[in-house]
Write a protein that holds these residues in place. Structure first.
Motif, PDB file in Angstrom:
ATOM      1  N   THR A  84       0.812  -1.222   0.000  1.00  0.00           N
ATOM      2  CA  THR A  84       0.000   0.000   0.000  1.00  0.00           C
ATOM      3  C   THR A  84       0.843   1.268   0.000  1.00  0.00           C
ATOM      4  O   THR A  84       0.290   2.365  -0.022  1.00  0.00           O
ATOM      5  N   ILE A  85       2.153   1.124   0.026  1.00  0.00           N
ATOM      6  CA  ILE A  85       3.037   2.278   0.176  1.00  0.00           C
ATOM      7  C   ILE A  85       3.902   2.456  -1.071  1.00  0.00           C
ATOM      8  O   ILE A  85       4.599   1.528  -1.494  1.00  0.00           O
ATOM      9  N   THR A  86       3.842   3.640  -1.662  1.00  0.00           N
ATOM     10  CA  THR A  86       4.655   3.985  -2.822  1.00  0.00           C
ATOM     11  C   THR A  86       5.825   4.827  -2.357  1.00  0.00           C
ATOM     12  O   THR A  86       5.647   5.800  -1.613  1.00  0.00           O
ATOM     13  N   LEU A  87       7.031   4.452  -2.792  1.00  0.00           N
ATOM     14  CA  LEU A  87       8.243   5.104  -2.313  1.00  0.00           C
ATOM     15  C   LEU A  87       9.040   5.729  -3.447  1.00  0.00           C
ATOM     16  O   LEU A  87       9.015   5.255  -4.585  1.00  0.00           O
ATOM     17  N   SER A  88       9.758   6.783  -3.087  1.00  0.00           N
ATOM     18  CA  SER A  88      10.845   7.318  -3.901  1.00  0.00           C
ATOM     19  C   SER A  88      12.087   7.243  -3.032  1.00  0.00           C
ATOM     20  O   SER A  88      12.278   8.075  -2.141  1.00  0.00           O
ATOM     21  N   THR A 102      13.469   6.062   0.135  1.00  0.00           N
ATOM     22  CA  THR A 102      12.753   5.708   1.368  1.00  0.00           C
ATOM     23  C   THR A 102      11.614   6.686   1.662  1.00  0.00           C
ATOM     24  O   THR A 102      10.869   6.492   2.623  1.00  0.00           O
ATOM     25  N   SER A 103      11.463   7.727   0.836  1.00  0.00           N
ATOM     26  CA  SER A 103      10.415   8.734   1.055  1.00  0.00           C
ATOM     27  C   SER A 103       9.066   8.230   0.559  1.00  0.00           C
ATOM     28  O   SER A 103       8.959   7.630  -0.517  1.00  0.00           O
ATOM     29  N   VAL A 104       8.016   8.485   1.339  1.00  0.00           N
ATOM     30  CA  VAL A 104       6.669   8.047   0.999  1.00  0.00           C
ATOM     31  C   VAL A 104       6.017   9.078   0.075  1.00  0.00           C
ATOM     32  O   VAL A 104       5.849  10.238   0.453  1.00  0.00           O
ATOM     33  N   THR A 105       5.642   8.636  -1.120  1.00  0.00           N
ATOM     34  CA  THR A 105       4.937   9.519  -2.053  1.00  0.00           C
ATOM     35  C   THR A 105       3.430   9.248  -2.063  1.00  0.00           C
ATOM     36  O   THR A 105       2.661  10.099  -2.504  1.00  0.00           O
ATOM     37  N   GLN A 106       3.018   8.063  -1.574  1.00  0.00           N
ATOM     38  CA  GLN A 106       1.596   7.784  -1.434  1.00  0.00           C
ATOM     39  C   GLN A 106       1.403   6.615  -0.476  1.00  0.00           C
ATOM     40  O   GLN A 106       2.136   5.633  -0.520  1.00  0.00           O
ATOM     41  N   TRP A 107       0.389   6.761   0.410  1.00  0.00           N
ATOM     42  CA  TRP A 107      -0.006   5.677   1.318  1.00  0.00           C
ATOM     43  C   TRP A 107      -1.446   5.350   0.968  1.00  0.00           C
ATOM     44  O   TRP A 107      -2.348   6.168   1.168  1.00  0.00           O
ATOM     45  N   ASN A 108      -1.658   4.139   0.432  1.00  0.00           N
ATOM     46  CA  ASN A 108      -2.967   3.785  -0.094  1.00  0.00           C
ATOM     47  C   ASN A 108      -3.918   3.317   1.005  1.00  0.00           C
ATOM     48  O   ASN A 108      -3.527   2.617   1.940  1.00  0.00           O
ATOM     49  N   ASP A 109      -5.160   3.695   0.837  1.00  0.00           N
ATOM     50  CA  ASP A 109      -6.256   3.354   1.733  1.00  0.00           C
ATOM     51  C   ASP A 109      -6.671   1.904   1.487  1.00  0.00           C
ATOM     52  O   ASP A 109      -7.022   1.528   0.364  1.00  0.00           O
TER      53      ASP A 109
END
Length: 218
Positions: free
Chosen positions: A20-24, A26-33
């Motif tokens: 559910t987590i999109t990274l660049s 180690t930075s989070v660019t999106q956390w999916n519901d």
């Protein structure tokens, strides 16, 4: 989260589910519901991205790793309610900058108004402010339209917290780690097309989060 809610959540963020987590990096660019309602959370700017990390070998989203402590993720709810319950597992590592009095774990606000004064509800923050908080700091508290409503003292910074906060019309109920409960009355809430923020306040200066969030259920 090992509880039976009795109804499907409106929003669910779970750091233990890496899919559910999109990274660049180690930075989070999106956390999916995970609720199926597609209320995904994204940072409002590149420099406000939290990082994907661990706490005691468990996956978490870490806020305030970049030094300014203003990291946050925003999700548009697009719903209208006057009764809402929020569960959050998280922690405030320390009090961050000298100006930092409150650290929001979760907050709700109308994008057209100021976060802390109009049409806002903060179901979980950690405070080090002696004068304004309902309980001696460090403490977990709730806030409605800029007014601190409930508070429960904690043993110190860095300890994992399970906060359950419920707003029913004008009454806020706070339950901390399954035992400490307090009720208080504030102004009524009508969340309509609200934004839910994880981490720092939109103004940054007085309420940035240096800590982590593992899970949020609404």
């Amino acid at each position: 989260m090992p509880i039976h809610l009795g109804t499907a959540p409106a929003v669910w963020f779970d750091a233990s589910d890496s899919s559910t987590i999109t990274l660049s990096g180690t930075s989070v660019t999106q956390w999916n519901d995970k609720s199926g309602n597609n209320r995904n959370a994204t940072p409002p700017a590149v420099n406000l991205r939290p990082v994907y990390g661990q706490f005691q070998a468990r996956p978490v989203i870490r806020f305030g790793e970049t030094g300014d402590f203003k990291d946050r993720l925003d999700a548009s709810l697009s719903l209208t309610v006057n009764t809402i319950t929020v569960f959050v597992v998280g922690s405030k590592t320390d009090f961050g900058q000298a100006t930092n009095r409150y650290s929001r774990l979760v907050g709700f606000w109308n994008p057209t108004t100021d976060y802390a004064t109009t049409s806002s509800w903060i179901p979980a923050y950690v405070s080090r402010d002696v004068s304004a908080n309902p309980s001696p700091p460090p403490a977990v508290g709730t806030n409605r339209n800029g007014v601190n409503l409930t508070g429960q003292s904690i043993t110190g910074y860095g300890v994992p917290l399970l906060v359950a906060s419920r707003l029913n019309g004008i009454t806020t109920t706070l339950r901390l780690n399954g035992t400490a409960t307090q009720n208080n009355t504030g102004s009524s809430l009508a969340l309509s097309s609200a934004t839910m923020s994880l981490g720092g306040h939109s103004d940054g200066a007085a309420s940035e989060l240096h800590g982590w969030i593992a899970e949020v259920l609404v």
